[in-house]
Design an enzyme around this catalytic site. Structure first.
Site, PDB file in Angstrom:
ATOM      1  N   GLU A 187      25.704  19.368  -4.943  1.00 17.58           N
ATOM      2  CA  GLU A 187      25.431  18.770  -3.568  1.00 17.58           C
ATOM      3  C   GLU A 187      26.486  17.835  -2.889  1.00 17.58           C
ATOM      4  O   GLU A 187      27.031  17.174  -3.751  1.00 17.58           O
ATOM      5  CB  GLU A 187      24.297  17.769  -3.588  1.00 17.58           C
ATOM      6  N   ARG A 188      27.094  18.191  -1.682  1.00 16.87           N
ATOM      7  CA  ARG A 188      28.306  17.225  -1.264  1.00 16.87           C
ATOM      8  C   ARG A 188      29.419  17.506  -2.219  1.00 16.87           C
ATOM      9  O   ARG A 188      30.407  16.788  -2.192  1.00 16.87           O
ATOM     10  CB  ARG A 188      28.071  15.874  -1.079  1.00 16.87           C
ATOM     11  N   ASN A 230      19.223  13.603  -6.500  1.00 19.90           N
ATOM     12  CA  ASN A 230      17.992  14.303  -6.132  1.00 19.90           C
ATOM     13  C   ASN A 230      17.588  15.175  -7.154  1.00 19.90           C
ATOM     14  O   ASN A 230      18.004  16.380  -7.295  1.00 19.90           O
ATOM     15  CB  ASN A 230      18.486  15.202  -4.733  1.00 19.90           C
ATOM     16  N   GLU A 311      14.629   9.549   1.300  1.00 27.72           N
ATOM     17  CA  GLU A 311      14.957  10.961   1.673  1.00 27.72           C
ATOM     18  C   GLU A 311      14.053  11.876   0.742  1.00 27.72           C
ATOM     19  O   GLU A 311      14.331  12.918   0.661  1.00 27.72           O
ATOM     20  CB  GLU A 311      16.381  11.159   1.291  1.00 27.72           C
ATOM     21  N   ARG A 356      18.417   1.211  10.503  1.00 27.54           N
ATOM     22  CA  ARG A 356      18.668   1.660   8.945  1.00 27.54           C
ATOM     23  C   ARG A 356      19.410   0.717   8.176  1.00 27.54           C
ATOM     24  O   ARG A 356      19.065   0.732   7.108  1.00 27.54           O
ATOM     25  CB  ARG A 356      18.837   2.997   8.989  1.00 27.54           C
ATOM     26  N   LYS A 380      25.080   1.276  -2.460  1.00 30.98           N
ATOM     27  CA  LYS A 380      26.317   1.775  -1.878  1.00 30.98           C
ATOM     28  C   LYS A 380      27.307   0.692  -1.247  1.00 30.98           C
ATOM     29  O   LYS A 380      26.707  -0.395  -0.873  1.00 30.98           O
ATOM     30  CB  LYS A 380      25.935   2.929  -0.984  1.00 30.98           C
ATOM     31  N   ASP A 385      25.971   5.037   5.063  1.00 28.61           N
ATOM     32  CA  ASP A 385      26.181   6.139   4.198  1.00 28.61           C
ATOM     33  C   ASP A 385      27.535   6.750   3.860  1.00 28.61           C
ATOM     34  O   ASP A 385      27.722   7.586   4.455  1.00 28.61           O
ATOM     35  CB  ASP A 385      25.003   7.075   4.405  1.00 28.61           C
ATOM     36  N   GLU A 407      28.200   1.542  -5.760  1.00 29.48           N
ATOM     37  CA  GLU A 407      28.146   2.806  -5.505  1.00 29.48           C
ATOM     38  C   GLU A 407      29.315   3.239  -4.613  1.00 29.48           C
ATOM     39  O   GLU A 407      28.951   3.100  -3.555  1.00 29.48           O
ATOM     40  CB  GLU A 407      26.859   3.756  -5.457  1.00 29.48           C
ATOM     41  N   GLU A 413      32.448  13.623   1.550  1.00 27.49           N
ATOM     42  CA  GLU A 413      31.260  14.155   2.560  1.00 27.49           C
ATOM     43  C   GLU A 413      31.302  13.609   3.994  1.00 27.49           C
ATOM     44  O   GLU A 413      31.134  14.702   4.748  1.00 27.49           O
ATOM     45  CB  GLU A 413      29.634  13.559   1.877  1.00 27.49           C
ATOM     46  N   HIS A 541      28.604   7.689  11.878  1.00 30.70           N
ATOM     47  CA  HIS A 541      27.588   8.562  11.639  1.00 30.70           C
ATOM     48  C   HIS A 541      27.733   9.553  12.999  1.00 30.70           C
ATOM     49  O   HIS A 541      26.642   9.637  13.762  1.00 30.70           O
ATOM     50  CB  HIS A 541      26.103   8.079  11.741  1.00 30.70           C
ATOM     51  N   TRP A 563      18.478   9.872  12.043  1.00 30.84           N
ATOM     52  CA  TRP A 563      19.369  10.894  11.369  1.00 30.84           C
ATOM     53  C   TRP A 563      20.151  11.664  12.649  1.00 30.84           C
ATOM     54  O   TRP A 563      20.857  12.578  12.440  1.00 30.84           O
ATOM     55  CB  TRP A 563      18.331  12.281  10.894  1.00 30.84           C
TER      56      TRP A 563
END
Lengths: 720, 720
Positions: A187-188, A230, A311, A356, A380, A385, A407, A413, A541, A563
């Site tokens: 992933e990513r 995930n 998520e 968020r 993070k 993100d 993190e 990404e 974003h 999103w």
């Protein structure tokens, strides 16, 4: 079709004419690229000081350390020191007080007492009247770290006549997180498949597993989470545990512990239970039994990393329990064996919040003090993100009773995948050096992380790996610098990103002075470049939907407003930006007052965070001469020019390094330039459709109408 | 957990003690592993004969040939010949009559007239009283092929004092088929991802593209179908054509043409038409325009490979048209540009036939003579699907008016993936040397394929590639031998598999005589081993469901009976086997009478095909002493013993080659042994549940009950 042909000719040409030192290099060796030193004077000095080796290597780790040292000497100096048991001129003493009795001399004892179990001492001193070089540590792994550091001194041509280094890591658990799935997709991930060949494990041992461990050990990384946050419950079945155990056995002598991601609903999915409620006795016992089963096959298992209630992942809130309830069940199961739980704070629940950026803080601060002492919260760097630039996460400094770990994301990404040259050392440093003011000035994020601010002994840092099966590990040759810089900053969060870049260049490419100077400058500015052409002035974003490839400021009307892009930039005919001041979402209220005031006050808020914290009219004056609209246009244009400059600087380096890596970077910078223009044109086209304003002088109108950019579609984008 | 640790120690150990020639070798160099020759006498002889080079290299292909030659000389002989324009002692003349006037000497003209456009001459002769070595061809690519052949003579230490080789390929199009998807997954691929990084193409040129082309050119492969036969219409959109064109530009100087798979419904999916009916004018024009568009970006585009009306793929039968109707539309579009259509005969329609083995013959023989002359039918070696052993496909020899090409599968879908050591040269040879008797004796399959039997000038062979991003290209180091053997047999289908194995071993590993002898034997027997432990006595299609991993003789009750195992083995309490004689499906009626009689008569039918053609009672006497049941048990047991022997033979080779490849093969043979036992135990357990008979002496009962084997489940098996 020009470039492939030119490249072919270059390759063809290279077979005849290039000097030996410029032979093809596929980048596999990373920073452990022990190239023969070409300064005879220097080599002579080094060799004289390193004639004999007093190094009794009995343990697997010491054996590796000795092999590494001999390999390095051979490659760098074309020299093999002789083994001896006696002190003599030109001897190097290496070991621990246990492995080598001579190291119990009182003069070294003092140093050894001042380092921790992962630390080491490299010291030139006189023992019994004989000048001697010593690499000593309290543990075998400390010796291995010391050997790698010592070799790096030679790689970077540092003087060692009077060397005196006493060094210990400031952070206990220095971990890579692999977002790797059991089907080998990542992933990513943008550098090929997962390194872990689950199908052939545990029987087939890939050479890369060994080389991966060695590379990590060389920069002090001592943990690896093998599987995606995930998580897949199958990871915890006996079949896969056996496979993980095979990897753990390979990593063990390199001082690297294996961790796994725990899917919160595993008791249901593979345990046959009807619930995963952390208060349920069967669930509690299931985790205890499962953990004991893991320790049977992996006696030094590190622990679990958990992404819960985020998520779509299951978690304790599904049962009306808190994150602390969830984490503590796992913690209790791990505690008898010394394992830890890393509980991710990257959460946003089903209800869309007013902002968020505020959610993790709102959810976790009430739980401060409720976690078991072998739980650490993984936060993070920023509150959204992994954007090209974010302010530090408001949780840092806000949970004094709970250990917090950092993190970082090494895989790019949101920063151009593996095709953009972006050195992240500067990004990491920016966050680590941010001042939370939670206990007054100098309450830096790095002091939260290293435990010194709130007196925590459980400390950790995680980096989401950018590694895959690509021959050069990271896809982009400069992606390696982010793996390296992460390791160095996890060891010492106060390290300087410039110094790290400098060492990396010398160890990876060449000691050529002009190359070093030019490429260091290129790297140090590279992150500002990507911010400029993607998300300047605090924007964030804005990327393409789902795959996150390319620009998508027009993204709207999705299942959740947070999103979309329009939720974050809020651009309309009047202005742009997210008001997070007290007149807006008041996310700034989550920071210490000094920080809050600094960002809230438009006079002090730096332009780099302007639109992160403020919604402003297009004609707002960023400075005396420039409106916000013009500034935005200039920044995007600047980003494109930045990449053009990177290309010019890189092209100057031809013939200073091998053709293969030179051409790779050339190719990649061409893609980056193309995509930087795409970002500029698409974003300016979109924002102009809101502002209705003209482009200032020096900024050329996008060559295509907005619809063109909006309608670009991409298939099979990597990383999802 | 023993093996990883032992391996680690071996690696560790290797850093100190192994001689230079045993340095780690990751297998990337394939058979082009130009290792320095260690026989001084031999080197001296070679060098004396190769002092000067008369080689004017102007074209890209000749430049590559010259670079290759110099690279080989340097690596093999540590020698660089000097360029000259004049004949002198020790000179080598290289070129075409066009590139080098001296080659117009009449003595060479004769040789050059006897070879075709891809052929070459390597000859030692006296010109103007000077002994001279010549590598000559009619075309630049012929020169490149000649140079590779010449270097292979040195690699295999052949004498060259009186060398005289006149060689041309017997087959015109020597092609690899990549079942590679646009998302970089590879259907039935077991060696990592697809080599083609579609996301970064056309801008980023991976070094592997170049090395792939070079490896193919070295064995005469001159075509590559980039995409999966289960085709994606997006392949033909401008975006992807640009990417394919970048690859074509890289492959061009290596003499390799690019082909693409054409999805039959592309006119609907990407063309916006309502039909893909091959009789529809818009469809005909769409293919014409699309083809012209392709030739604009790939001027030497090779043509289309099509899988139609097979396993769910769309095709002409959806519109009531024949395969010929379908193929001819594409052929007409390609014809003006010189392109070809390869139309696959691997079809089975929606209606389950009485015997799937018969279907291709039934569908295609009525169409003989109806195809355009630039269409060639691509026929798999056997009538089912790449099983460990199949008789030759009945279409060979049965369509004299239509060119037929061979499709071999190099990727080991049914032969243990990339973890089993199986040399396929023997399998390929077995098919090519089979006699169809279609025009009397000596009507070998290879004469159908090379066009000589029915006087076709359009000839081709396809190999489904076993190549991926794994560092050693094929996953298993011995997978490389199948790529190599395929190339050699495509060049000359009459080649000997033993000779090919011998050359490959010498070029890839070492010239050590014992190693050569042992490993050649191991390779030559390896395919019989896999037949023994998977599908002995003519059994077939017993593999696991869907992923094809491991045994699954119990597979039944699927959507189609010809997707099950029970359909093929038909085992019950009385007997086993598929009756394809005249009393059964009469598939044998599709062969020439001589062939039919040979297999139909139990006295002549070889045991290797017994159960392919016959259903027999368990107590049938295979020979005087042995019942069918006992023979079946013995064969499975033999297969396991075969692998054990392979392990013993391989372990003897320690220290004869590098540690890395030695240990890789060791690891893989251990997996193969484990899986051979699994096949034996699962199949015997299942068949015993039918026969109810006891195991004969020497065959131990399976350690687990049948249900254990039936219930084994596997996740994320590669290749699907």
């Amino acid at each position: 079709m020009k470039s492939p042909i030119i490249f072919l000719l270059a390759v063809c040409f290279s077979l005849f004419f290039i000097p030996a030192k410029l032979k093809a290099d596929d980048g596999y060796k990373l920073w452990l690229n022990y190239q023969k030193l070409d300064n005879p004077e220097l080599v002579k000095g080094y060799v004289n000081q390193l004639q004999y080796l007093i190094f009794q290597a009995e343990s697997p780790t010491l054996k590796l350390a000795k092999a590494e040292l001999l390999k390095g000497y051979q490659a760098l100096l074309d020299h093999s020191p002789l083994d001896t048991n006696h002190l003599m001129l030109g001897a190097v003493l290496i070991g621990t007080p246990k492995s080598l009795r001579m190291l119990n001399e009182s003069i070294l004892q003092t140093d050894l007492h001042s380092i921790n179990s992962d630390g080491f001492v490299i010291k030139r001193l006189t023992i019994h009247n004989i000048p001697t070089t010593v690499i000593a540590a309290n543990t075998d792994i400390g010796v291995l770290y010391g050997v790698f550091r010592f070799l790096s001194l030679l790689q970077t041509r540092r003087p060692i006549q009077d060397v005196y280094i006493v060094d210990s890591p400031a952070i206990k658990h220095r971990i890579l997180n692999h977002w790797d799935n059991l089907d080998r997709s990542v992933e990513r991930g943008y550098a090929g498949q997962s390194l872990w060949d689950w199908h052939k494990l545990p029987d087939y041992i890939d050479q890369r597993y060994i080389d991966y461990a060695r590379a990590n050990a060389s920069i002090g990384i001592n943990g690896t989470v093998l599987t995606n946050v995930n998580a897949n419950a199958l990871t915890l079945t006996p079949t896969y545990l056996k496979k993980a155990a095979a990897l753990a056995a390979i990593f063990r002598p390199y001082g690297i512990k294996v961790y796994l991601t725990a899917r919160f609903s595993a008791p249901i999915e593979i345990g046959g239970l009807k619930t995963a409620d952390p208060h349920d006795k069967d669930v509690i016992n299931w985790w205890k039994d499962k953990t004991a089963e893991i320790y049977k096959v992996i006696p030094d298992f590190g622990g679990f990393l958990v992404k819960a209630n985020s998520e779509g992942q299951p978690g304790p809130q599904n049962y009306g329990r808190s994150h602390a309830d969830g984490a503590n069940v796992l913690a209790a199961a791990l505690k008898p064996f010394g394992g830890i739980v890393m509980w991710r704070a990257f959460v946003y629940d089903d209800k869309v919040p007013d902002d968020r950026a505020k959610q993790a803080y709102s959810e976790f601060t009430p739980l401060d003090g409720l976690f078991e002492d072998n739980v650490i919260l993984q936060v993070k760097n920023g509150p959204i993100d992994f954007q090209p630039r974010e302010p530090f996460h408001p949780l840092f400094g806000a949970m004094p009773k709970t250990p917090l770990m950092m993190e970082f994301q090494l895989t790019q990404e949101y920063l151009g995948f593996a095709t953009h040259l972006v050195y992240l050392g500067t990004l990491f440093q920016e966050t680590l050096r941010s001042d939370t003011y939670s206990k007054g000035p100098h309450s830096w994020v790095r002091k939260v992380i290293d435990g010194s601010l709130d007196k925590h002994s459980l400390t950790a840092m995680a980096g989401v790996a950018n590694i895959g099966t690509d021959r050069n590990w990271t896809g982009h040759p400069f992606g390696q610098s982010n793996w390296y810089a992460y390791g160095k900053l996890a060891w010492n969060p106060a390290s300087d990103a410039t110094e790290i870049a400098k060492d990396w260049i010398q160890m990876t490419f060449t000691n050529d002075r002009d190359f070093l100077q030019d490429v260091k400058m290129l790297m140090m500015h590279s992150r500002e470049a990507v911010v400029n052409y993607m998300t300047p002035l605090g924007l964030h974003h804005l990327m393409g939907w789902d795959h996150h490839y390319g620009p998508g400021p027009w993204i709207k009307d999705k299942a959740r407003v947070d999103w979309t892009s329009v939720y974050y930039h809020k651009a309309d005919e009047k202005g742009i930006g997210f008001n997070r001041t007290s007149s807006g979402s008041n996310a700034l209220g989550q920071y210490a007052p000094t920080v809050r005031q600094y960002y809230e006050n438009l006079k002090t808020c730096p332009t780099t965070y302007l639109l992160w914290f403020h919604h402003l009219p297009w004609n707002y004056k960023v400075n005396e001469d420039t409106t916000l609209w013009d500034a935005l246009c200039y920044q995007y244009e600047q980003g494109v020019q930045d990449v053009k400059n990177m290309q010019l600087i890189w092209r100057k380096q031809e013939n200073k390094i091998d053709v293969e890596r030179f051409e790779q970077v050339n190719n990649l910078l061409a893609i980056q330039y193309k995509e930087a223009k795409w970002w500029r044109d698409a974003c300016l086209s979109y924002f102009q459709s809101k502002s209705g304003l003209k482009f200032p002088a020096g900024v050329i109108a996008p060559p295509q109408p907005l619809a063109y950019y909006e309608n670009l579609t991409f298939h099979y984008v990597p990383g999802i």
